[in-house]
Design a protein around this motif. Structure first.
Motif, PDB file in Angstrom:
ATOM      1  N   GLU A  25      33.883 -26.525 -20.895  1.00 42.77           N
ATOM      2  CA  GLU A  25      34.932 -26.502 -21.912  1.00 42.77           C
ATOM      3  C   GLU A  25      34.737 -27.625 -22.923  1.00 42.77           C
ATOM      4  N   GLY A  26      34.798 -27.259 -24.202  1.00 42.72           N
ATOM      5  CA  GLY A  26      34.678 -28.252 -25.266  1.00 42.72           C
ATOM      6  C   GLY A  26      33.257 -28.470 -25.752  1.00 42.72           C
ATOM      7  N   ASP A  27      32.244 -27.953 -25.026  1.00 44.67           N
ATOM      8  CA  ASP A  27      30.861 -28.105 -25.483  1.00 44.67           C
ATOM      9  C   ASP A  27      30.711 -27.450 -26.848  1.00 44.67           C
ATOM     10  N   GLU A  28      30.029 -28.133 -27.771  1.00 47.70           N
ATOM     11  CA  GLU A  28      29.724 -27.550 -29.066  1.00 47.70           C
ATOM     12  C   GLU A  28      28.545 -26.604 -28.886  1.00 47.70           C
ATOM     13  N   ARG A  43      33.206 -23.933 -30.076  1.00 47.96           N
ATOM     14  CA  ARG A  43      33.348 -24.770 -28.882  1.00 47.96           C
ATOM     15  C   ARG A  43      33.638 -23.881 -27.682  1.00 47.96           C
ATOM     16  N   ASP A  45      35.077 -22.289 -24.463  1.00 48.57           N
ATOM     17  CA  ASP A  45      36.453 -22.341 -23.942  1.00 48.57           C
ATOM     18  C   ASP A  45      36.502 -22.658 -22.449  1.00 48.57           C
ATOM     19  N   LEU A  65      34.016 -18.629 -27.737  1.00 52.88           N
ATOM     20  CA  LEU A  65      33.935 -19.860 -28.509  1.00 52.88           C
ATOM     21  C   LEU A  65      35.186 -20.027 -29.366  1.00 52.88           C
ATOM     22  N   ARG A  66      35.825 -21.174 -29.238  1.00 55.19           N
ATOM     23  CA  ARG A  66      36.984 -21.512 -30.082  1.00 55.19           C
ATOM     24  C   ARG A  66      36.474 -22.169 -31.358  1.00 55.19           C
ATOM     25  N   GLU A  67      37.351 -22.270 -32.352  1.00 58.53           N
ATOM     26  CA  GLU A  67      36.997 -22.885 -33.639  1.00 58.53           C
ATOM     27  C   GLU A  67      35.732 -22.225 -34.183  1.00 58.53           C
ATOM     28  N   SER A 106      26.219 -31.294 -35.918  1.00 62.59           N
ATOM     29  CA  SER A 106      27.629 -31.040 -36.164  1.00 62.59           C
ATOM     30  C   SER A 106      28.090 -31.760 -37.430  1.00 62.59           C
TER      31      SER A 106
END
Length: 117
Positions: A25-28, A43, A45, A65-67, A106
């Motif tokens: 979770e949170g990995d780009e 990112r 989920d 993937l979020r965002e 990023s």
């Protein structure tokens, strides 16, 4: 590739499917399309999903993937190598840029306004 782009997910199939299991979770995540470059960003989920692929049970592993944003224009492999200062080989399904390299890529896509809805 179009499938993953349309749905905003990181996916792998058959013998490569377990590579997605490494995401946390949170990995780009940067999605790379062969001969085009980095075409999307999101990112992880943190929820691993397994499902059928082409009628074969459990042969797709994916994480939403979020965002999720498209990278436009795409970042070429040469640009990623130049930005990170490392000679990555874009041959495996999933590889890590490392914390420092990932931050550089990023920052680059954010600073240059390359992220599009």
């Amino acid at each position: 590739h179009e499938h993953m782009l349309a749905l905003g997910k990181a996916a792998a199939f058959y013998e490569r499917k377990y590579q997605v299991d490494r995401l946390e979770e949170g990995d780009e995540v940067f999605l790379y399309q062969s001969e085009v470059g980095v075409v999307a960003f999101g990112r992880a989920d943190g929820t691993l999903v397994t499902c059928d692929h082409g009628g074969d049970p459990e042969e797709e592993h994916h994480m939403n993937l979020r965002e999720f944003k498209h990278v436009s224009p795409a970042l070429t492999a040469a640009q990623v190598k130049e930005i990170t200062g490392t000679n990555h080989r874009f041959t495996s399904t999933l590889f890590s840029l490392g914390a420092e390299g990932g931050k550089k890529v990023s920052d680059f896509v954010h600073d240059h306004g390359l992220l599009k809805d």
